[in-house]
Design a protein around this motif. Structure first.
Motif, mmCIF file in Angstrom:
data_model
loop_
_atom_site.group_PDB
_atom_site.id
_atom_site.type_symbol
_atom_site.label_atom_id
_atom_site.label_comp_id
_atom_site.label_asym_id
_atom_site.label_seq_id
_atom_site.Cartn_x
_atom_site.Cartn_y
_atom_site.Cartn_z
ATOM 1 N N SER A 267 43.454 51.120 37.679
ATOM 2 C CA SER A 267 42.458 50.847 38.602
ATOM 3 C C SER A 267 41.820 49.453 38.343
ATOM 4 N N LEU A 268 41.760 48.425 39.012
ATOM 5 C CA LEU A 268 41.447 47.232 39.121
ATOM 6 C C LEU A 268 39.793 47.007 39.453
ATOM 7 N N PHE A 269 39.025 46.278 38.595
ATOM 8 C CA PHE A 269 37.496 46.162 39.223
ATOM 9 C C PHE A 269 37.168 44.590 39.018
ATOM 10 N N ASP B 168 37.524 46.631 44.299
ATOM 11 C CA ASP B 168 38.231 47.553 43.582
ATOM 12 C C ASP B 168 39.338 47.897 44.181
ATOM 13 N N TRP B 169 40.515 48.291 43.378
ATOM 14 C CA TRP B 169 41.632 48.419 43.794
ATOM 15 C C TRP B 169 42.254 49.453 42.833
ATOM 16 N N GLU C 48 47.807 53.607 47.132
ATOM 17 C CA GLU C 48 46.796 52.862 46.877
ATOM 18 C C GLU C 48 45.597 53.228 47.380
ATOM 19 N N ARG C 49 44.235 52.625 46.784
ATOM 20 C CA ARG C 49 43.082 52.991 47.165
ATOM 21 C C ARG C 49 42.373 51.653 47.104
ATOM 22 N N GLY C 50 41.776 50.918 48.066
ATOM 23 C CA GLY C 50 40.913 49.844 47.853
ATOM 24 C C GLY C 50 41.686 48.575 48.476
ATOM 25 N N THR C 51 41.110 47.506 48.013
ATOM 26 C CA THR C 51 41.799 46.212 48.306
ATOM 27 C C THR C 51 41.633 45.321 47.201
#
Length: 236
Positions: free
Chosen positions: A7-9, A92-93, A219-222
């Motif tokens: 998870s990246l923020f 976030d992704w 995946e989730r988010g962009t």
């Protein structure tokens, strides 16, 4: 089947960046209480695409290992810690991964349990190393060449460098459309990556290292306003 999430923020405001920096310490107390979480690491990132020793105070990462895909998706969506990260992040992704091969150790353990699905569709590669302090300058002198080659490779779909401790702990993560393109980059004779690996082996630069491959399962988010996997939808 074991599922790994990265998870990246991204945090844009000063207040959010200060909060995220503080969570590098505070989240260590919250993560062990997340049900089902088997292994975790909190990481910062480097500037540019992350393959530098200079910290990027805007981007942070949380790596997690879960017993199965349902648990992973439920916790990423609903666990309080991840909700707090998303509430303060500007973007976030999370990418969902199934380990297909692993070699080496991370903090004295092998965190991923390799499954045996065929390596078809999108694949991800992760390398992690603890650099011996006396070899840190030599190691980082190699990294810009490798980063440039990755950036110029038309096949790589996503790439980032993260780490637990600046200069001494480095994690590289990249996503590729298939095994052939990944292997061509890694094994190109006389390329920067192959030369760096040879230097590591002959110079004994690392105290600890880990190499892993994964199937990309979702995946989730962009990230950067888009889905990093969008160009290959239908292949995961």
């Amino acid at each position: 089947m074991q599922t790994v999430t990265l998870s990246l923020f991204r945090f844009d405001s000063l207040a959010a960046r200060l909060w995220a920096f503080g969570m590098m310490g505070a989240a260590r107390f919250a993560l062990p209480r997340v049900p089902g979480l088997m292994f975790w690491k909190l990481c910062g990132s480097g500037t540019g695409e992350g393959f530098t020793p200079r910290p990027n105070w805007h981007v942070y990462a949380v790596l997690c290992v879960w017993p199965d895909a349902d648990t992973a998706r439920d916790r990423i969506a609903d666990a309080g810690l991840f909700r707090r990260y998303r509430a303060r992040a500007s973007e976030d992704w999370t990418v969902f991964l199934t380990p297909t091969s692993v070699r080496g150790h991370w903090s004295g353990v092998t965190p991923f349990s390799a499954q045996t699905p065929p390596e078809t569709g999108l694949l991800a590669a992760m390398t992690r190393a603890t650099v011996k302090p006396k070899h840190a300058l030599k190691f980082w002198a190699r990294v810009p060449d490798i980063s440039t080659v990755i950036g110029d490779d038309p096949n790589v779909m996503f790439k980032i460098g993260i780490g637990e401790v600046p200069l001494l702990h480095q994690v590289t993560f990249s996503i590729w459309p298939d095994a052939r393109s990944m292997e061509e980059f890694a094994r190109t004779p006389d390329g920067p990556h192959a030369q760096a690996i040879q230097s590591v082996r002959t110079g004994n630069w690392f105290n600890e290292e880990l190499y892993a491959r994964f199937r990309v399962t979702g995946e989730r988010g962009t990230w950067g306003g888009v889905s990093p996997l969008a160009q290959s939808q239908g292949h995961i």
